[in-house]
Design a protein around this motif. Structure first.
Motif, PDB file in Angstrom:
ATOM      1  N   LEU A 162      36.458  42.810  35.266  1.00  0.00           N
ATOM      2  CA  LEU A 162      36.912  41.512  35.769  1.00  0.00           C
ATOM      3  C   LEU A 162      38.141  41.040  35.004  1.00  0.00           C
ATOM      4  CD1 LEU A 162      36.608  38.895  37.447  1.00  0.00           C
ATOM      5  CD2 LEU A 162      35.053  38.069  35.643  1.00  0.00           C
ATOM      6  N   ILE A 163      38.105  41.099  33.694  1.00  0.00           N
ATOM      7  CA  ILE A 163      39.227  40.637  32.878  1.00  0.00           C
ATOM      8  C   ILE A 163      40.453  41.511  33.104  1.00  0.00           C
ATOM      9  CG2 ILE A 163      40.046  40.398  30.492  1.00  0.00           C
ATOM     10  CD1 ILE A 163      37.169  39.423  29.818  1.00  0.00           C
ATOM     11  N   ALA A 164      40.273  42.826  33.140  1.00  0.00           N
ATOM     12  CA  ALA A 164      41.399  43.733  33.376  1.00  0.00           C
ATOM     13  C   ALA A 164      42.006  43.493  34.754  1.00  0.00           C
ATOM     14  CB  ALA A 164      40.944  45.185  33.229  1.00  0.00           C
ATOM     15  N   SER A 214      43.371  28.827  28.368  1.00  0.00           N
ATOM     16  CA  SER A 214      42.620  28.320  29.526  1.00  0.00           C
ATOM     17  C   SER A 214      42.292  29.451  30.500  1.00  0.00           C
ATOM     18  CB  SER A 214      43.421  27.231  30.248  1.00  0.00           C
ATOM     19  OG  SER A 214      43.577  26.102  29.425  1.00  0.00           O
ATOM     20  N   TRP A 215      43.228  30.383  30.668  1.00  0.00           N
ATOM     21  CA  TRP A 215      42.990  31.543  31.531  1.00  0.00           C
ATOM     22  C   TRP A 215      41.804  32.351  31.024  1.00  0.00           C
ATOM     23  CZ3 TRP A 215      44.082  33.494  36.140  1.00  0.00           C
ATOM     24  CH2 TRP A 215      43.996  34.864  36.359  1.00  0.00           C
ATOM     25  N   LYS A 216      41.783  32.618  29.725  1.00  0.00           N
ATOM     26  CA  LYS A 216      40.679  33.393  29.138  1.00  0.00           C
ATOM     27  C   LYS A 216      39.338  32.695  29.361  1.00  0.00           C
ATOM     28  CE  LYS A 216      43.277  35.564  25.378  1.00  0.00           C
ATOM     29  NZ  LYS A 216      43.453  35.605  23.916  1.00  0.00           N
ATOM     30  N   GLU A 235      35.968  33.884  31.494  1.00  0.00           N
ATOM     31  CA  GLU A 235      34.613  33.861  30.920  1.00  0.00           C
ATOM     32  C   GLU A 235      33.665  33.137  31.868  1.00  0.00           C
ATOM     33  OE1 GLU A 235      33.268  34.986  27.981  1.00  0.00           O
ATOM     34  OE2 GLU A 235      35.106  35.864  27.167  1.00  0.00           O
ATOM     35  N   ALA A 236      34.112  32.004  32.402  1.00  0.00           N
ATOM     36  CA  ALA A 236      33.281  31.223  33.315  1.00  0.00           C
ATOM     37  C   ALA A 236      33.025  31.987  34.613  1.00  0.00           C
ATOM     38  CB  ALA A 236      33.949  29.875  33.605  1.00  0.00           C
ATOM     39  N   LEU A 237      34.042  32.681  35.132  1.00  0.00           N
ATOM     40  CA  LEU A 237      33.856  33.478  36.346  1.00  0.00           C
ATOM     41  C   LEU A 237      32.846  34.598  36.111  1.00  0.00           C
ATOM     42  CD1 LEU A 237      37.497  33.749  37.736  1.00  0.00           C
ATOM     43  CD2 LEU A 237      35.567  32.524  38.775  1.00  0.00           C
ATOM     44  N   HIS A 238      32.913  35.221  34.945  1.00  0.00           N
ATOM     45  CA  HIS A 238      31.963  36.284  34.612  1.00  0.00           C
ATOM     46  C   HIS A 238      30.527  35.740  34.624  1.00  0.00           C
ATOM     47  CE1 HIS A 238      29.907  39.544  32.609  1.00  0.00           C
ATOM     48  NE2 HIS A 238      29.598  38.740  31.609  1.00  0.00           N
TER      49      HIS A 238
END
Length: 194
Positions: free
Chosen positions: A82-84, A171-173, A177-180
């Motif tokens: 997800l992060i990548a 904020s992006w990071k 985290e919240a989406l995960h």
């Protein structure tokens, strides 16, 4: 007379570069002709009109973006994927704002039906989401949520819409985290038998 060496692919690539420089809304056939050192009429032997040019840019952007995302997510799953995925998506938009803006325009299905880039985009998105145990129709719902979240954030970032002094990267990071967490705890579908 058509300029020697000018092809539809070269015209689309030059248009994409111009869109990145001046913005998608300022891209015109005339501006592109000036960039290429030809008359407007010369371009019409390679593209039908401005809409056709936009379609070609969107298809080019789809391939470029999915190549970048595919490389980023290779061998990853879950939160790492997800992060990548999200970082590659965002970085492409920041690196190529004009191409990205054109790729977000609405096109008729027949204009983009044969796009390998768009098919790969769906495959990459759904593949990443399946690692969260999602199936249809949740896959589609989650894909739409991710796209709207990424696009909204990127649009605000590119337009200078984040005025708070906190860095947008932090904020992006936190958003990722919240989406995960949301994807790991995707709400169950309501029981339709009741």
């Amino acid at each position: 007379m058509v300029r020697a060496g000018l092809t539809a692919v070269k015209v689309a690539e030059a248009a994409a570069e111009l869109a990145d420089e001046v913005g998608a809304d300022r891209l015109t056939v005339s501006a592109l002709a000036r960039r290429l050192g030809v008359r407007d009429a010369s371009l019409y032997s390679h593209v039908k009109n401005l809409q056709d040019l936009r379609v070609r840019i969107a298809l080019l952007a789809a391939v470029e973006m999915t190549d970048r995302i595919g490389s980023a997510v290779a061998g990853r799953a879950g939160k790492d994927a997800l992060i990548a995925f999200a970082d590659a998506y965002r970085q492409y938009a920041l690196d190529h704002p004009g191409r990205y803006a054109v790729s977000q325009m609405s096109f008729a299905p027949e204009e983009v039906a044969d796009s390998a880039g768009l098919r790969r985009s769906v495959e990459l998105t759904y593949g990443m989401l399946r690692a969260y145990g999602l199936t249809e129709p949740d896959l589609t719902d989650a894909a739409r949520m991710l796209r709207s979240t990424f696009h909204g954030y990127i649009h605000l970032e590119l337009s200078g819409g984040f005025g708070h002094p906190r860095g947008v990267q932090e904020s992006w990071k936190r958003s990722l985290e919240a989406l995960h967490v949301l994807l790991e705890n995707w709400p169950s579908r309501p029981d339709r038998s009741k």
